[in-house]
Design an enzyme around this catalytic site. Structure first.
Site, PDB file in Angstrom:
ATOM      1  N   THR A 115      -1.002 -14.245  26.992  1.00 18.42           N
ATOM      2  CA  THR A 115      -2.042 -14.712  26.085  1.00 18.42           C
ATOM      3  C   THR A 115      -1.968 -16.236  25.941  1.00 18.42           C
ATOM      4  O   THR A 115      -2.979 -16.933  25.977  1.00 18.42           O
ATOM      5  CB  THR A 115      -1.879 -14.050  24.715  1.00 18.42           C
ATOM      6  OG1 THR A 115      -1.751 -12.651  24.905  1.00 18.42           O
ATOM      7  CG2 THR A 115      -3.056 -14.332  23.817  1.00 18.42           C
ATOM      8  N   PRO A 157       5.429  -8.177  31.720  1.00 16.89           N
ATOM      9  CA  PRO A 157       5.831  -7.440  30.520  1.00 16.89           C
ATOM     10  C   PRO A 157       5.360  -8.132  29.239  1.00 16.89           C
ATOM     11  O   PRO A 157       5.009  -9.317  29.269  1.00 16.89           O
ATOM     12  CB  PRO A 157       7.362  -7.411  30.600  1.00 16.89           C
ATOM     13  CG  PRO A 157       7.745  -8.408  31.629  1.00 16.89           C
ATOM     14  CD  PRO A 157       6.573  -8.644  32.500  1.00 16.89           C
ATOM     15  N   GLU A 182      36.478   0.354  21.051  1.00 15.80           N
ATOM     16  CA  GLU A 182      35.899  -0.920  21.499  1.00 15.80           C
ATOM     17  C   GLU A 182      36.865  -1.681  22.390  1.00 15.80           C
ATOM     18  O   GLU A 182      36.472  -2.245  23.410  1.00 15.80           O
ATOM     19  CB  GLU A 182      35.496  -1.784  20.301  1.00 15.80           C
ATOM     20  CG  GLU A 182      34.360  -1.212  19.457  1.00 15.80           C
ATOM     21  CD  GLU A 182      33.134  -0.813  20.261  1.00 15.80           C
ATOM     22  OE1 GLU A 182      32.841  -1.476  21.272  1.00 15.80           O
ATOM     23  OE2 GLU A 182      32.483   0.180  19.901  1.00 15.80           O
TER      24      GLU A 182
HETATM   25  P1  ADP Z   1       2.016 -11.742  25.953  1.00 17.40           P
HETATM   26  O1  ADP Z   1       0.568 -11.993  25.798  1.00 17.40           O
HETATM   27  O2  ADP Z   1       2.517 -11.916  27.357  1.00 17.40           O
HETATM   28  O3  ADP Z   1       2.480 -10.457  25.374  1.00 17.40           O
HETATM   29  P2  ADP Z   1       2.179 -13.973  24.201  1.00 17.40           P
HETATM   30  O4  ADP Z   1       1.486 -15.002  25.011  1.00 17.40           O
HETATM   31  O5  ADP Z   1       1.372 -13.319  23.152  1.00 17.40           O
HETATM   32  O6  ADP Z   1       2.797 -12.869  25.147  1.00 17.40           O
HETATM   33  O7  ADP Z   1       3.488 -14.617  23.589  1.00 17.40           O
HETATM   34  C1  ADP Z   1       3.838 -14.494  22.262  1.00 17.40           C
HETATM   35  C2  ADP Z   1       4.504 -15.751  21.759  1.00 17.40           C
HETATM   36  O8  ADP Z   1       5.758 -15.945  22.398  1.00 17.40           O
HETATM   37  C3  ADP Z   1       3.719 -16.990  22.048  1.00 17.40           C
HETATM   38  O9  ADP Z   1       2.824 -17.246  21.026  1.00 17.40           O
HETATM   39  C4  ADP Z   1       4.797 -18.055  22.131  1.00 17.40           C
HETATM   40  O10 ADP Z   1       5.161 -18.516  20.853  1.00 17.40           O
HETATM   41  C5  ADP Z   1       5.963 -17.312  22.691  1.00 17.40           C
HETATM   42  N1  ADP Z   1       6.047 -17.461  24.150  1.00 17.40           N
HETATM   43  C6  ADP Z   1       5.943 -16.472  25.057  1.00 17.40           C
HETATM   44  N2  ADP Z   1       6.093 -16.934  26.301  1.00 17.40           N
HETATM   45  C7  ADP Z   1       6.256 -18.259  26.209  1.00 17.40           C
HETATM   46  C8  ADP Z   1       6.457 -19.316  27.162  1.00 17.40           C
HETATM   47  N3  ADP Z   1       6.502 -19.075  28.472  1.00 17.40           N
HETATM   48  N4  ADP Z   1       6.618 -20.565  26.697  1.00 17.40           N
HETATM   49  C9  ADP Z   1       6.581 -20.817  25.382  1.00 17.40           C
HETATM   50  N5  ADP Z   1       6.398 -19.887  24.433  1.00 17.40           N
HETATM   51  C10 ADP Z   1       6.247 -18.607  24.823  1.00 17.40           C
HETATM   52 ZN    ZN Z   2      31.278   2.842  23.259  1.00 17.22          ZN
HETATM   53 MG    MG Z   3      -0.666 -10.845  24.606  1.00 13.29          MG
END
Ligand code: ADP
Ligand code: ZN
Ligand code: MG
Length: 628
Positions: free
Chosen positions: A220, A214, A435
């Site tokens: 990335t 997801p 609630e």
């Molecule tokens: P995706 O490509 O899976 O959509 P990204 O690699 O672009 O996600 O993640 C976006 C940001 O979220 C990263 O730049 C980082 O700061 C943070 N992040 C996401 N997953 C991790 C992880 N496993 N460990 C550390 N930081 C993370």
């Molecule tokens: Zn409710």
């Molecule tokens: Mg990405």
């Protein structure tokens, strides 16, 4: 039309050139050597004669056969300093020369040169030429017909959208919480660093790795980390950038990308959202031989075109591996799939530690508590959460992030912006009962997640909120738990009805009802949890547009459909009766907690349970608290 540098350049350049000629126009008829001692200010002929008579003129240079003169004279206005003027002379002023001689003023006549005429001619022609060229390009651009393959190719080439990072600077240490994926990819680093180790024993180095997961889980980031660890350049492009208005552009971008990559091998090519180009061919609406298919074909060709040991490894990311063309997934292309899932509680703790490195946290903040509170959060969510908390801290002028900021940031990320609480009124009371209804039913049912807090502070769309500590760690959900969730979701409406009567119930339960209806229906149609027996009657439906799974929708008869409806209704009715019963039996404590809630706006789970325990037995839910 989309913004593009090409168009910008195409139009600014002529504008600059034209601007230059208009500016130049003022001197267009003046010879070049006059330019260097040209005077900025003009003087009338009459004034010049006046100056001449009063002996202020020191020298005169004549240009253009005596039609213009640069005059040096003493200016009485500024402390008798010598100034230069430009004077337009009348065509016939023969007496001027004799006058200059008579006054013994040094004068010189400069010959006429032809540059002026050429410049003038050019100045006059340049505008139409530029206009025509500009129009020509514009016409070519907006034409939807490709003007032949050569043209389309050069088009895609000059507009290459991929980025190259010589050094990503990301290391495996920056990626946390997805250990399995990291381990799998560690090997890729070795492929890049020491290919001989593999080729020596005859192994074929894989060409492609597909990261599946997801958004926000760090795909990335992982790809960059591989490049960073191996110390190789990182080429990245998003699948959607291959596909353009022009036929053939996508394919030419693919060619271009691989060409650049080969020049820079060893390196990593990262294709984000590969599903944008890599969808199953010949499926879906629009079918046929479209741009996307050509791009995909080109990608497949390029992947086959280089040998495994050229040192290029292609990493692609997607969250829809099911829609990918099977040709992409066969051995020799993206033959490795690595799943990158949302992290579990341990993973979240590790990711939080990575992102807390550069944040100032109060010593009282426990990252474990945050990890526990944030089930379902991805790495990107957690990074965002800590950032929000830091922003809140700065806004509150504190030195370090405390638990309060973290809590507020979680609430904000999950439920939206905080609103202003209502003043005490009948509707506030009704919301409070609603609630407390959720919270009380949730607390009394053994199979329900424990209450974390109840609040009357509005957030996003909701006027009040009851937070539960979700129990994520055990992947499977029992029938009892599903029913408890449905009952808990009905607790709000049940309290409204029990306390205010059937005529007074409100629209506030709309969201609850939608959610619980979905759950009840799935119990019947997908999980076989009703009298209809263990049958799967509906599969999860994909988008028709994707064209892959739209024919696999299960079909059943009208008779079954009405039995499904009856079963769903039976489940919901049973749960609703149960919820109302619980509220009626615990009316005293409900009233007391509502009063307290209106006074305090927020009650936390622990306090809530203690108050309820004074009146009735509260089931122990220790098993629900996730363990680290
Ligand atoms: P995706 O490509 O899976 O959509 P990204 O690699 O672009 O996600 O993640 C976006 C940001 O979220 C990263 O730049 C980082 O700061 C943070 N992040 C996401 N997953 C991790 C992880 N496993 N460990 C550390 N930081 C993370
Ligand atoms: Zn409710
Ligand atoms: Mg990405």
């Amino acid at each position: 039309m989309k913004f593009s540098w090409r168009v910008l350049v195409l139009w600014t350049l002529p504008a600059l050139v034209i601007g230059f000629f208009f500016w130049q126009g003022a001197f267009a008829n003046v010879p070049a050597d006059m330019g260097k001692n040209a005077a900025n200010t003009r003087m009338t002929y009459g004034r010049f004669l006046e100056y001449l008579d009063s002996d202020r003129v020191t020298s005169v240079d004549l240009f253009e056969g005596g039609r213009t003169a640069i005059v040096e004279a003493v200016d009485p206005d500024i402390e008798n300093r010598i100034q230069r003027w430009r004077v337009d002379l009348p065509i016939s002023a023969p007496e001027l020369i004799s006058k200059l001689k008579e006054k013994q003023i040094s004068f010189d006549a400069h010959p006429m040169r032809n540059d002026g005429a050429i410049w003038g001619l050019l100045g006059n022609l340049i505008f139409p030429i530029l206009l025509i060229t500009g129009l020509f390009f514009l016409f070519r651009r907006s034409s939807n017909l490709p003007g032949g393959p050569g043209q389309a190719m050069s088009f895609g080439k000059s507009r290459a959208r991929f980025q190259m990072e010589a050094k990503t600077g990301v290391k495996f240490d920056d990626v946390a919480g997805i250990e399995e994926a990291k381990e799998e990819l560690q090997e890729v680093v070795t492929f890049l660093k020491q290919p001989e180790r593999f080729t020596a024993v005859g192994a074929r180095i894989p060409k492609g790795v597909l990261l599946v997961g997801p958004p926000g889980t760090g795909k990335t980031l992982l790809a960059k980390a591989i490049a960073g660890e191996a110390g190789v350049p990182f080429f990245s492009i998003s699948g959607s950038e291959f596909v353009e208005m022009f036929v053939g552009v996508g394919a030419s971008r693919v060619r271009d990308l691989f060409k650049k990559a080969k020049d820079n091998a060893p390196c990593i090519i990262f294709i984000d959202e590969i599903d944008a180009v890599g969808r199953q061919r010949g499926a879906g609406i629009g079918g046929g031989n479209d741009e996307r298919e050509q791009t995909l074909n080109q990608l497949l060709t390029e992947m086959d075109g280089f040998e495994g040991n050229t040192g290029i490894i292609i990493i692609a990311a997607t969250n829809r591996p099911d829609v990918l063309d099977s040709a992409l997934l066969r051995p020799g292309r993206f033959d490795r799939q690595v799943t990158v899932d949302a992290p579990d509680i341990k993973g979240r703790l590790e990711i939080l530690s990575v992102h807390a490195r550069n944040k100032k946290l109060d010593p009282s903040v426990s990252l474990e508590a945050i990890a526990r509170r944030t089930p379902g959060f991805t790495g990107a969510d957690l990074a965002n959460l800590l950032n929000e908390a830091a922003i809140l801290t700065a806004r509150r002028r504190k030195d370090a992030i405390t638990l309060r900021e973290i809590d507020d940031a979680v609430d904000r990320v999950v439920a939206g912006m905080e609103g202003t609480p209502l003043v005490d009124s009948k509707s506030k009371r009704l919301i409070a009962y609603h609630e407390v209804g959720h919270a009380l039913v949730g607390t009394l049912l053994k199979d329900h997640d424990p209450v974390q807090k109840v609040t009357l502070i509005p957030r996003g769309q909701a006027q009040g909120l009851t937070w539960f500590t979700p129990n994520e760690e055990q992947g499977l959900i029992s029938r009892g738990q599903l029913k408890a969730r449905i009952t808990g979701a009905l607790g709000g409406r049940a309290a409204e009805e029990v306390v205010f009567g059937a005529a007074e119930v409100t629209t506030g339960a709309g969201g609850d009802l939608q959610q619980l209806s979905g759950m009840a229906r799935q119990m019947v149609t997908r999980f076989g949890m009703s009298d209809l027996g263990p049958l799967s009657l509906e599969s999860q439906q994909g988008e028709v547009f994707l064209g892959r799974d739209w024919t696999t929708r299960s079909e059943y008869s009208e008779a079954i459909a009405s039995r499904i409806d009856a079963q769903v209704r039976a489940i919901v009715e049973e749960c609703y009766d149960n919820a109302k019963k619980l509220i009626r039996e615990n009316r005293t404590v409900t009233d007391r907690i509502v009063d307290l809630l209106i006074e305090k706006e927020t009650i936390d789970g622990e306090e809530f349970r203690q108050i309820v325990a004074e009146y009735t037995d509260v089931p122990d839910k220790a098993q629900y608290v996730p363990q680290l």
